[in-house]
Design a protein around this motif. Structure first.
Motif, PDB file in Angstrom:
ATOM      1  N   PRO A  61       0.831  -1.210   0.000  1.00 48.21           N
ATOM      2  CA  PRO A  61       0.000   0.000   0.000  1.00 48.21           C
ATOM      3  C   PRO A  61       0.865   1.260   0.000  1.00 48.21           C
ATOM      4  CG  PRO A  61       0.026  -1.026   2.169  1.00 48.21           C
ATOM      5  CD  PRO A  61       0.715  -1.976   1.238  1.00 48.21           C
TER       6      PRO A  61
ATOM      7  N   ALA B 162      -8.172   1.755   7.318  1.00 49.20           N
ATOM      8  CA  ALA B 162      -8.276   1.198   5.958  1.00 49.20           C
ATOM      9  C   ALA B 162      -6.985   0.468   5.585  1.00 49.20           C
ATOM     10  CB  ALA B 162      -8.561   2.316   4.963  1.00 49.20           C
ATOM     11  N   ASN B 165      -7.090  -2.842   7.351  1.00 47.24           N
ATOM     12  CA  ASN B 165      -8.094  -3.734   6.745  1.00 47.24           C
ATOM     13  C   ASN B 165      -7.624  -4.309   5.406  1.00 47.24           C
ATOM     14  OD1 ASN B 165      -9.715  -3.130   8.895  1.00 47.24           O
ATOM     15  ND2 ASN B 165     -10.993  -1.657   7.781  1.00 47.24           N
ATOM     16  N   ASN B 166      -6.956  -3.480   4.629  1.00 48.00           N
ATOM     17  CA  ASN B 166      -6.558  -3.903   3.280  1.00 48.00           C
ATOM     18  C   ASN B 166      -5.164  -4.516   3.227  1.00 48.00           C
ATOM     19  OD1 ASN B 166      -8.984  -2.865   2.315  1.00 48.00           O
ATOM     20  ND2 ASN B 166      -8.118  -0.821   2.077  1.00 48.00           N
ATOM     21  N   SER B 167      -4.546  -4.614   4.375  1.00 48.89           N
ATOM     22  CA  SER B 167      -3.172  -5.127   4.375  1.00 48.89           C
ATOM     23  C   SER B 167      -3.137  -6.633   4.110  1.00 48.89           C
ATOM     24  CB  SER B 167      -2.516  -4.829   5.725  1.00 48.89           C
ATOM     25  OG  SER B 167      -1.236  -5.399   5.764  1.00 48.89           O
ATOM     26  N   SER B 168      -2.050  -7.080   3.526  1.00 51.36           N
ATOM     27  CA  SER B 168      -1.901  -8.506   3.227  1.00 51.36           C
ATOM     28  C   SER B 168      -1.033  -9.209   4.264  1.00 51.36           C
ATOM     29  CB  SER B 168      -1.283  -8.674   1.833  1.00 51.36           C
ATOM     30  OG  SER B 168      -0.024  -8.038   1.790  1.00 51.36           O
TER      31      SER B 168
END
Lengths: 100, 247
Positions: A61, B162, B165-168
């Motif tokens: 990200p 966020a 939540n979106n982390s891998s």
């Protein structure tokens, strides 16, 4: 005899030319719907890309914006610390006689 | 890589802030007189001439004007101060500067030692620049700064959520990051509670209320310090979250 042979050859050649022309005329009719053709082409392209995308690992990200905000917070906390120390210096002092 | 860049940035900021702080203290130290006995209501024996007395008083006024000018610079340079507080403090600084300048002119035109001595005492009793005005200005700037940091954190929390939540990352690491975010949120909430009403509790304190209003100044300083400590902890949480998710 020679004349008949030449005549036959000419007729065969004419048939061949007509046949080739007919093939050329028929071919456009199979692609008379350009939209369908384009869609077909696109679907084949995206299909290939989709397959490639699935194979690529997920990128980390982008935290650039968050990092900037955290840096801004650190900076502001340092400023607050400086103002607190300046205030404390005044709170721990007293004002002497200005005439001396 | 992001984490390393962030750590380097934080180190640079800390060093810069440290240098700035040292400069700030040095300025105040130069303009703040060393503690001395508080003036008595009766005039001191005539150990100095009227001319020398006027000179001392002028120096006292100039030092205070320098402190107020430095405060004005702080105020103008601070991006965190609210518009209303900036206007109020700016007006107070201007009024003090004008009042002290006029008082100095009065003292310089006094014709008797006693009159000049009495007017000179007003430099302290009428303004309390070092013990009230200056600390008050710094406290309001600091308190408004805390409010601004609170707002920055409030905007940051959903972004961090966020990110989690979106982390891998693994479920374990994700749980650690979530615990940090929960702690961050509670610390920001605590700082908001600590700083609530602090600016308004000191901004209108006046020299006439001295020394009683010193309690308000000290209480405000303690609240700001507590809020600052909570926000520093919240900042550490944010850095740890980035570190966990970037690893």
């Amino acid at each position: 005899m020679t004349h008949l042979t030449a005549l036959r050859n000419g007729a065969l050649c004419g048939i061949a030319v007509v046949a080739v022309a007919a093939c050329g005329a028929l071919r456009p009719s199979t692609t008379s719907n350009p939209a369908a053709s384009a869609a077909s082409a696109i679907s084949s392209v995206t299909g290939a890309a989709g397959a490639t995308q699935l194979a690529t690992p997920i990128a980390p990200p982008d935290t650039t914006g968050i990092n900037q905000q955290i840096s801004s917070i650190d900076n502001q906390l340092s400023t607050i610390d400086g103002q607190l120390n300046a205030a404390s210096a005044g709170l721990s002092t007293s004002e002497g006689d200005p005439s001396r | 890589m992001n984490t390393r860049l962030l750590a380097r940035g934080v180190a640079t900021l800390t060093l810069t802030a440290g240098l700035g702080l040292a400069g700030s203290v040095a300025v105040d130290a130069q303009t703040t007189p060393s503690p001395a006995p508080v003036a008595t209501p009766t005039a001191a024996p005539h150990t100095v001439t009227l001319a020398l007395l006027k000179e001392h008083c002028n120096v006292a006024v100039q030092r205070r004007l320098a402190t107020l000018a430095a405060d004005d610079t702080f105020l103008r340079g601070s991006v965190a101060v609210s518009s209303g507080d900036r206007t109020t403090l700016g007006g107070q600084i201007t009024a003090d500067q004008q009042g002290l300048t006029a008082l100095d002119a009065t003292i310089q035109s006094d014709t008797t030692y006693l009159k000049a001595w009495a007017d000179c005492q007003t430099i302290v009793t009428g303004y309390r620049v070092y013990v009230l005005e200056d600390p008050k200005i710094h406290e309001v700037i600091a308190a408004d700064g805390v409010t601004k940091v609170d707002a920055t954190f409030t905007a940051l929390v959903p972004e961090l959520q966020a990110l989690i939540n979106n982390s891998s990352v693994s479920a374990t690491v994700k749980a650690q990051a979530q615990a940090d975010l929960n702690d961050l949120t509670s610390k920001v909430d605590a700082s908001q509670t600590s700083i609530s009403g602090v600016s308004s509790s000191v901004i209108n304190l006046v020299p006439a209320g001295w020394p009683g209003n010193q309690v308000d100044l000290k209480s405000a300083a303690q609240n700001i310090r507590t809020a600052h400590s909570d926000l520093a902890g919240a900042g550490a949480d944010a850095n740890h979250i980035i570190q966990l998710l970037g690893a």
